[in-house]
Write a protein that holds these residues in place. Structure first.
Motif, PDB file in Angstrom:
ATOM      1  N   LYS A   9       6.370   2.326   8.287  1.00 13.46           N
ATOM      2  CA  LYS A   9       5.943   2.358   9.685  1.00 13.46           C
ATOM      3  C   LYS A   9       5.641   3.785  10.129  1.00 13.46           C
ATOM      4  O   LYS A   9       4.654   4.030  10.821  1.00 13.46           O
ATOM      5  N   GLN A  10       6.482   4.730   9.735  1.00  9.21           N
ATOM      6  CA  GLN A  10       6.229   6.126  10.074  1.00  9.21           C
ATOM      7  C   GLN A  10       4.978   6.637   9.384  1.00  9.21           C
ATOM      8  O   GLN A  10       4.179   7.353   9.978  1.00  9.21           O
ATOM      9  N   TYR A  11       4.803   6.275   8.138  1.00  8.41           N
ATOM     10  CA  TYR A  11       3.669   6.736   7.344  1.00  8.41           C
ATOM     11  C   TYR A  11       2.346   6.267   7.937  1.00  8.41           C
ATOM     12  O   TYR A  11       1.377   7.027   8.003  1.00  8.41           O
ATOM     13  N   PHE A  12       2.309   5.024   8.385  1.00  9.77           N
ATOM     14  CA  PHE A  12       1.078   4.456   8.927  1.00  9.77           C
ATOM     15  C   PHE A  12       0.952   4.608  10.440  1.00  9.77           C
ATOM     16  O   PHE A  12      -0.015   4.141  11.036  1.00  9.77           O
ATOM     17  N   GLY A  13       1.919   5.260  11.080  1.00  9.69           N
ATOM     18  CA  GLY A  13       1.838   5.517  12.516  1.00  9.69           C
ATOM     19  C   GLY A  13       2.078   4.289  13.364  1.00  9.69           C
ATOM     20  O   GLY A  13       1.466   4.134  14.417  1.00  9.69           O
ATOM     21  N   LYS A  14       2.987   3.431  12.948  1.00  6.12           N
ATOM     22  CA  LYS A  14       3.241   2.192  13.666  1.00  6.12           C
ATOM     23  C   LYS A  14       4.558   2.188  14.427  1.00  6.12           C
ATOM     24  O   LYS A  14       4.963   1.149  14.936  1.00  6.12           O
ATOM     25  N   THR A  15       5.202   3.336  14.538  1.00  8.79           N
ATOM     26  CA  THR A  15       6.431   3.373  15.323  1.00  8.79           C
ATOM     27  C   THR A  15       6.061   3.417  16.799  1.00  8.79           C
ATOM     28  O   THR A  15       4.941   3.777  17.172  1.00  8.79           O
ATOM     29  N   ILE A  16       6.991   3.069  17.653  1.00 10.34           N
ATOM     30  CA  ILE A  16       6.717   3.010  19.088  1.00 10.34           C
ATOM     31  C   ILE A  16       6.289   4.370  19.644  1.00 10.34           C
ATOM     32  O   ILE A  16       5.298   4.447  20.368  1.00 10.34           O
ATOM     33  N   PRO A  17       6.984   5.463  19.328  1.00 11.23           N
ATOM     34  CA  PRO A  17       6.522   6.761  19.850  1.00 11.23           C
ATOM     35  C   PRO A  17       5.114   7.128  19.370  1.00 11.23           C
ATOM     36  O   PRO A  17       4.318   7.687  20.136  1.00 11.23           O
ATOM     37  N   GLN A  18       4.794   6.802  18.131  1.00 12.27           N
ATOM     38  CA  GLN A  18       3.458   7.107  17.625  1.00 12.27           C
ATOM     39  C   GLN A  18       2.402   6.265  18.328  1.00 12.27           C
ATOM     40  O   GLN A  18       1.313   6.751  18.629  1.00 12.27           O
ATOM     41  N   ARG A  19       2.724   5.018  18.597  1.00 17.39           N
ATOM     42  CA  ARG A  19       1.774   4.152  19.313  1.00 17.39           C
ATOM     43  C   ARG A  19       1.575   4.616  20.744  1.00 17.39           C
ATOM     44  O   ARG A  19       0.460   4.588  21.264  1.00 17.39           O
ATOM     45  N   LEU A  20       2.664   5.041  21.399  1.00 20.16           N
ATOM     46  CA  LEU A  20       2.538   5.553  22.767  1.00 20.16           C
ATOM     47  C   LEU A  20       1.688   6.815  22.801  1.00 20.16           C
ATOM     48  O   LEU A  20       0.857   6.992  23.702  1.00 20.16           O
ATOM     49  N   GLU A  21       1.898   7.691  21.855  1.00 20.50           N
ATOM     50  CA  GLU A  21       1.101   8.921  21.796  1.00 20.50           C
ATOM     51  C   GLU A  21      -0.377   8.598  21.597  1.00 20.50           C
ATOM     52  O   GLU A  21      -1.243   9.198  22.234  1.00 20.50           O
ATOM     53  N   LYS A  22      -0.658   7.635  20.749  1.00 18.27           N
ATOM     54  CA  LYS A  22      -2.044   7.238  20.510  1.00 18.27           C
ATOM     55  C   LYS A  22      -2.665   6.627  21.771  1.00 18.27           C
ATOM     56  O   LYS A  22      -3.814   6.929  22.110  1.00 18.27           O
ATOM     57  N   ALA A  23      -1.889   5.812  22.484  1.00 20.77           N
ATOM     58  CA  ALA A  23      -2.385   5.213  23.725  1.00 20.77           C
ATOM     59  C   ALA A  23      -2.647   6.288  24.778  1.00 20.77           C
ATOM     60  O   ALA A  23      -3.666   6.246  25.477  1.00 20.77           O
ATOM     61  N   GLN A  24      -1.752   7.260  24.894  1.00 25.76           N
ATOM     62  CA  GLN A  24      -1.947   8.346  25.851  1.00 25.76           C
ATOM     63  C   GLN A  24      -3.186   9.155  25.504  1.00 25.76           C
ATOM     64  O   GLN A  24      -3.945   9.552  26.399  1.00 25.76           O
ATOM     65  N   HIS A  25      -3.404   9.387  24.243  1.00 22.08           N
ATOM     66  CA  HIS A  25      -4.593  10.115  23.807  1.00 22.08           C
ATOM     67  C   HIS A  25      -5.865   9.346  24.192  1.00 22.08           C
ATOM     68  O   HIS A  25      -6.834   9.939  24.684  1.00 22.08           O
ATOM     69  N   ASN A  26      -5.845   8.030  23.972  1.00 20.03           N
ATOM     70  CA  ASN A  26      -7.004   7.212  24.321  1.00 20.03           C
ATOM     71  C   ASN A  26      -7.247   7.195  25.827  1.00 20.03           C
ATOM     72  O   ASN A  26      -8.396   7.246  26.279  1.00 20.03           O
ATOM     73  N   ILE A  27      -6.181   7.165  26.615  1.00 19.33           N
ATOM     74  CA  ILE A  27      -6.316   7.184  28.073  1.00 19.33           C
ATOM     75  C   ILE A  27      -6.915   8.514  28.526  1.00 19.33           C
ATOM     76  O   ILE A  27      -7.802   8.555  29.386  1.00 19.33           O
ATOM     77  N   GLN A  28      -6.465   9.612  27.949  1.00 15.41           N
ATOM     78  CA  GLN A  28      -7.022  10.925  28.294  1.00 15.41           C
ATOM     79  C   GLN A  28      -8.505  10.995  27.928  1.00 15.41           C
ATOM     80  O   GLN A  28      -9.297  11.559  28.679  1.00 15.41           O
ATOM     81  N   LEU A  29      -8.860  10.412  26.806  1.00 17.32           N
ATOM     82  CA  LEU A  29     -10.255  10.402  26.385  1.00 17.32           C
ATOM     83  C   LEU A  29     -11.116   9.615  27.370  1.00 17.32           C
ATOM     84  O   LEU A  29     -12.193  10.062  27.766  1.00 17.32           O
ATOM     85  N   VAL A  30     -10.623   8.455  27.797  1.00 15.76           N
ATOM     86  CA  VAL A  30     -11.374   7.646  28.763  1.00 15.76           C
ATOM     87  C   VAL A  30     -11.503   8.384  30.085  1.00 15.76           C
ATOM     88  O   VAL A  30     -12.572   8.386  30.699  1.00 15.76           O
ATOM     89  N   ARG A  31     -10.430   9.024  30.543  1.00 12.70           N
ATOM     90  CA  ARG A  31     -10.487   9.796  31.794  1.00 12.70           C
ATOM     91  C   ARG A  31     -11.519  10.915  31.699  1.00 12.70           C
ATOM     92  O   ARG A  31     -12.272  11.167  32.637  1.00 12.70           O
ATOM     93  N   MET A  32     -11.551  11.594  30.563  1.00 12.99           N
ATOM     94  CA  MET A  32     -12.509  12.671  30.374  1.00 12.99           C
ATOM     95  C   MET A  32     -13.936  12.126  30.419  1.00 12.99           C
ATOM     96  O   MET A  32     -14.820  12.720  31.055  1.00 12.99           O
TER      97      MET A  32
ATOM     98  N   THR B 266       0.832  -1.207   0.000  1.00 13.40           N
ATOM     99  CA  THR B 266       0.000   0.000   0.000  1.00 13.40           C
ATOM    100  C   THR B 266       0.866   1.256   0.000  1.00 13.40           C
ATOM    101  O   THR B 266       0.568   2.218  -0.708  1.00 13.40           O
ATOM    102  N   PHE B 267       1.932   1.239   0.789  1.00 13.47           N
ATOM    103  CA  PHE B 267       2.840   2.393   0.838  1.00 13.47           C
ATOM    104  C   PHE B 267       3.440   2.665  -0.539  1.00 13.47           C
ATOM    105  O   PHE B 267       3.505   3.817  -0.979  1.00 13.47           O
ATOM    106  N   ILE B 268       3.862   1.625  -1.229  1.00 11.52           N
ATOM    107  CA  ILE B 268       4.461   1.798  -2.551  1.00 11.52           C
ATOM    108  C   ILE B 268       3.424   2.312  -3.547  1.00 11.52           C
ATOM    109  O   ILE B 268       3.724   3.148  -4.389  1.00 11.52           O
ATOM    110  N   ARG B 269       2.216   1.846  -3.437  1.00 10.71           N
ATOM    111  CA  ARG B 269       1.177   2.340  -4.348  1.00 10.71           C
ATOM    112  C   ARG B 269       0.875   3.817  -4.112  1.00 10.71           C
ATOM    113  O   ARG B 269       0.543   4.548  -5.034  1.00 10.71           O
ATOM    114  N   ARG B 270       1.001   4.253  -2.881  1.00 12.21           N
ATOM    115  CA  ARG B 270       0.762   5.664  -2.575  1.00 12.21           C
ATOM    116  C   ARG B 270       1.993   6.533  -2.845  1.00 12.21           C
ATOM    117  O   ARG B 270       1.881   7.756  -2.927  1.00 12.21           O
TER     118      ARG B 270
END
Length: 77
Positions: A44-67, A17-21
């Motif tokens: 991995k960077q393009y699709f947001g699968k790096t470790i820092p991107q995954r951590l940021e996404k998890a933190q965002h989800n945790i903040q959403l649940v807390r809210m 998919t990355f190559i097609r895009r």
């Protein structure tokens, strides 16, 4: 493109998919098959699968649940 590279890409849907895009990667891989590792990292960077991107996404989800919990608690009072 080398048959080994094509086989590798054929079994990795995310890279395919990355190559097609990003079609310039067809040319890069045809000329230098050693860049397959580079395309893997870029995909991995393009699709947001790096470790820092995954951590940021998890933190965002945790903040959403807390809210949502705080809002539910506010309605009970």
């Amino acid at each position: 493109m080398e048959p080994e590279s094509y086989y590798f890409l054929e079994h990795r849907q995310d890279l395919w998919t990355f190559i097609r895009r990003n079609p310039e990667w067809y040319r890069y891989l045809t000329r230098d098959t050693e860049r397959i590792n580079e395309i893997d990292q870029l995909a991995k960077q393009y699709f947001g699968k790096t470790i820092p991107q995954r951590l940021e996404k998890a933190q965002h989800n945790i903040q959403l649940v807390r809210m949502l919990i705080d809002m539910a608690g506010a309605f009970r009072d």
